[in-house]
Design an enzyme around this catalytic site. Structure first.
Site, PDB file in Angstrom:
ATOM      1  N   ASP A   1       0.977  -1.102   0.118  1.00 24.67           N
ATOM      2  CA  ASP A   1       0.166   0.002   0.034  1.00 24.67           C
ATOM      3  C   ASP A   1       0.835   1.091  -0.115  1.00 24.67           C
ATOM      4  O   ASP A   1       1.598   1.475   1.115  1.00 24.67           O
ATOM      5  CB  ASP A   1      -0.909  -0.313   1.262  1.00 24.67           C
ATOM      6  CG  ASP A   1      -2.013   0.795   1.321  1.00 24.67           C
ATOM      7  OD1 ASP A   1      -2.060   1.608   0.393  1.00 24.67           O
ATOM      8  OD2 ASP A   1      -2.998   0.724   1.904  1.00 24.67           O
TER       9      ASP A   1
ATOM     10  N   GLU B   1      -2.553   1.247  -4.930  1.00 28.52           N
ATOM     11  CA  GLU B   1      -2.203   2.715  -4.894  1.00 28.52           C
ATOM     12  C   GLU B   1      -3.115   3.422  -5.437  1.00 28.52           C
ATOM     13  O   GLU B   1      -3.099   4.349  -6.175  1.00 28.52           O
ATOM     14  CB  GLU B   1      -0.824   2.819  -5.636  1.00 28.52           C
ATOM     15  CG  GLU B   1      -0.544   1.949  -6.762  1.00 28.52           C
ATOM     16  CD  GLU B   1      -1.083   2.422  -7.979  1.00 28.52           C
ATOM     17  OE1 GLU B   1      -2.221   2.536  -8.325  1.00 28.52           O
ATOM     18  OE2 GLU B   1      -0.007   2.963  -8.881  1.00 28.52           O
TER      19      GLU B   1
ATOM     20  N   GLY C   1      -5.195   3.308  -8.008  1.00 29.03           N
ATOM     21  CA  GLY C   1      -5.198   3.791  -9.406  1.00 29.03           C
ATOM     22  C   GLY C   1      -4.437   4.544 -10.006  1.00 29.03           C
ATOM     23  O   GLY C   1      -4.528   5.122 -11.281  1.00 29.03           O
TER      24      GLY C   1
ATOM     25  N   ASP D   1     -10.724   3.811  -1.522  1.00 25.11           N
ATOM     26  CA  ASP D   1     -11.071   2.845  -0.497  1.00 25.11           C
ATOM     27  C   ASP D   1     -12.684   2.607  -0.556  1.00 25.11           C
ATOM     28  O   ASP D   1     -13.557   3.724  -0.762  1.00 25.11           O
ATOM     29  CB  ASP D   1     -10.870   3.130   0.946  1.00 25.11           C
ATOM     30  CG  ASP D   1      -9.578   3.182   1.287  1.00 25.11           C
ATOM     31  OD1 ASP D   1      -8.673   2.706   0.192  1.00 25.11           O
ATOM     32  OD2 ASP D   1      -9.113   3.263   2.490  1.00 25.11           O
TER      33      ASP D   1
HETATM   34  C1  GLA Z   1      -5.419   2.101   2.701  1.00 26.73           C
HETATM   35  C2  GLA Z   1      -6.050   0.908   1.877  1.00 26.73           C
HETATM   36  C3  GLA Z   1      -7.063   0.186   2.680  1.00 26.73           C
HETATM   37  C4  GLA Z   1      -6.419  -0.313   4.005  1.00 26.73           C
HETATM   38  C5  GLA Z   1      -5.916   0.780   4.636  1.00 26.73           C
HETATM   39  C6  GLA Z   1      -4.938   0.418   6.029  1.00 26.73           C
HETATM   40  O1  GLA Z   1      -6.751   3.008   3.002  1.00 26.73           O
HETATM   41  O2  GLA Z   1      -6.723   1.578   0.630  1.00 26.73           O
HETATM   42  O3  GLA Z   1      -7.628  -0.739   1.814  1.00 26.73           O
HETATM   43  O4  GLA Z   1      -5.344  -1.225   3.481  1.00 26.73           O
HETATM   44  O5  GLA Z   1      -4.974   1.591   3.953  1.00 26.73           O
HETATM   45  O6  GLA Z   1      -4.385   1.311   6.682  1.00 26.73           O
END
Ligand code: GLA
Length: 521
Positions: free
Chosen positions: A286, A323, A325, A346
């Protein structure tokens, strides 16, 4: 979801907003990009100037650090906040109130009320849409708190070979959507048990994935160490493997993860080797704090570094990029060694968020193929924010998209509706079809979308999505589907029943926010 965890309380989808964050947290100095406010400064407010560190000790033994820089100059206030040290976020809605300085931060649901407190800063922090309020004392930040590690140049670009994994979209569970930071060893073991006892494993679900908040820090040799919630990762992997399942984990290419926990920056090969030694089978990686070190133009190279490390670690590990997109990841994900890549911010457990993430994906259809999948984020089915009808739509859409099917609910306490949706084998077969073709919209009219997905053997899945609140009659003539004669078989994959194939086409009635999912042969 009602977790006392600020990221989960974000009022807008995840980190999609990160692209808009241009400000740099430049040590003690605010460089012009910080949020600027022209407002009369309250008399005592000059004591606010400085860079502050707000600590948040967690039960897991981890202490998260949020940095806040404030500067007032005449009638202007400039400020920037780095929640949990992950990303730099400008402030919004700044005002003076009763002698306090009040502001929120863009894209996160955090709101601050601050005032000087001797040499420190007194902070009332509210999040979770105002439902949770905590008092924190921030101390003046030390130089070390502000120090960014030097940006190690990422490797020269090359095309990594395919790792041969994820020939069909990965299926499993991920802790984030339901548990957030409440995931621990016990939850993971019980989830593995439930995956088997609920029939999900038999329906194809395999990966049990721990998301963020498992990390503690590094030992003297630089080895990543889990926090108190995960006493023995190797033993946990053994337990999950013993159920015939696989274990996944989460990290970041930056110094810290999105939640402010230890990332893999500068330890990529070491971490890949550790994961292999523990018996990890899947890594979600991430971006978050990597944005403090690298511009978007280096995304591919940075992701390639961990891709190479995983390929060299001696264990097959599915590589999942997160990331949101950025940088058209679908164009270079396979070259960086990825099996899947997030294409959106998200997901949230509501109809609008699910629709925004799912219905926007048709344009990416040509980038999906066996071993390489677009990922519109994990499932929310069963988390309570949508009706069973809406969850059926959510699940059908993900199947039409050949999306990874990562359940995001509490498998230990599923309703029968939820279990039936997640284990609909006829829908799952659409998702898992060996051709690996992603569906796209054939037509979109008056809130009704007809999507088609090519399946192996010349069959097609057809989904009639009704995005309206009211029921709608739908119809489709076979020639519009590219089928010359009457299909030999038409099956309704939610009613689990054959439909008499009419010579001209199909017509039916779709409930508001509902779906009809057909298999046409
Ligand atoms: C980001 C990701 C989520 C999750 C959180 C965890 O927001 O997009 O899917 O993994 O981090 O902190």
């Amino acid at each position: 979801m009602n977790l006392p965890f600020p990221i989960a309380a974000s009022t807008t989808p995840g980190f999609s907003g990160e692209r808009r964050i241009k400000a740099r947290f430049a040590g003690l100095l605010m460089i012009g990009a910080a949020a600027v406010l022209a407002l009369p400064i309250p008399a005592r407010a000059s004591g606010l100037n400085g860079t502050w560190r707000m600590d948040e000790p967690k039960d897991s033994g981890v202490v998260l650090h949020t940095l806040i820089a404030l500067r007032q100059d005449g009638a202007r206030t400039e400020a920037i906040v780095m929640p949990d040290g992950a990303v730099e976020i400008p402030i919004r809605d700044v005002r003076a109130d009763n002698g306090d300085l009040v502001f929120g931060i863009a894209d996160w649901g955090w709101n601050f009320r601050v005032r000087p407190d001797g040499a420190n800063l007194h902070i009332l922090l509210s999040y979770d849409r105002g439902k949770t309020e905590v008092v924190r004392i921030a101390v003046p930040a030390a130089a070390a708190d502000l120090q960014l590690p030097a940006a190690v140049p990422p490797p020269a670009l090359r095309e990594l070979p395919a790792n041969g994994l994820a020939k069909t979209p990965p299926m499993g569970w991920n802790s984030w959507n339901h548990f957030g930071e409440a995931v621990d060893d016990k939850v993971v073991r019980e989830t593995a048990d439930a995956m088997v006892s609920s029939g999900m494993a038999a329906a194809g679900y395999t990966y049990v994935n721990i998301d963020d908040t498992w990390e503690m820090g590094r030992d003297a040799r630089g080895e990543i160490v889990p926090n108190q919630k995960f006493p023995d990762m190797k033993a946990l992997a053994g337990y999950v493997h013993g159920r015939g399942l696989k274990l996944g984990i989460y990290s970041s290419p930056g110094p810290v993860t999105c939640g402010g926990y230890e990332g893999s920056y500068g330890h990529e090969e070491q971490d890949a080797a550790t994961y292999a030694a523990w018996g990890i089978d899947y890594l979600k990686y991430d971006w978050c704090s990597a944005s403090r070190l690298y511009p978007e133009t280096r995304l591919r190279a940075v992701y390639q570094r961990m891709g190479s490390a995983l390929q060299a670690c001696g264990r097959p590990i599915v590589y999942s990029l997160c990331e949101y997109g950025m940088g058209d990841v679908w164009k270079w994900g396979p070259a960086a060694g990825a099996n899947l890549w997030r294409t959106t911010g998200d997901i949230q457990d509501n109809w609008d968020s699910m629709c925004a993430n799912g219905f926007s994906q048709g344009r990416l259809a040509r980038y999906a193929a066996p071993g390489h999948w677009n990922d519109p984020d994990m499932l929310e089915v069963g988390n309570g924010g949508m009706s069973p009808t809406e969850y059926r739509t959510h699940f059908s859409l993900w199947c039409m998209l050949a999306a990874p099917l990562m359940a995001g609910n509490d498998l230990r306490a599923m309703s029968e509706d939820t279990r039936e949706i997640l284990t609909n084998r006829e829908a799952i077969a659409v998702d898992q079809d060996a051709l690996g073709s992603q569906g796209s919209a054939l037509s979109k009219r008056d809130g009704v979308e007809i999507w088609v997905k090519a399946l192996s053997g010349g069959a097609r899945a057809v989904a009639f999505f009704n995005r309206n609140a009211a029921d709608r009659d739908v119809s489709l003539a076979w020639p519009d589907l590219g089928v010359a004669s009457t299909p030999s078989a038409v099956r309704d994959l939610w009613r689990h029943a054959d439909v008499a194939a009419d010579g001209r086409g199909y017509s039916g009635r779709v409930p508001g926010h509902g779906v009809i999912l057909l298999l046409v042969k």
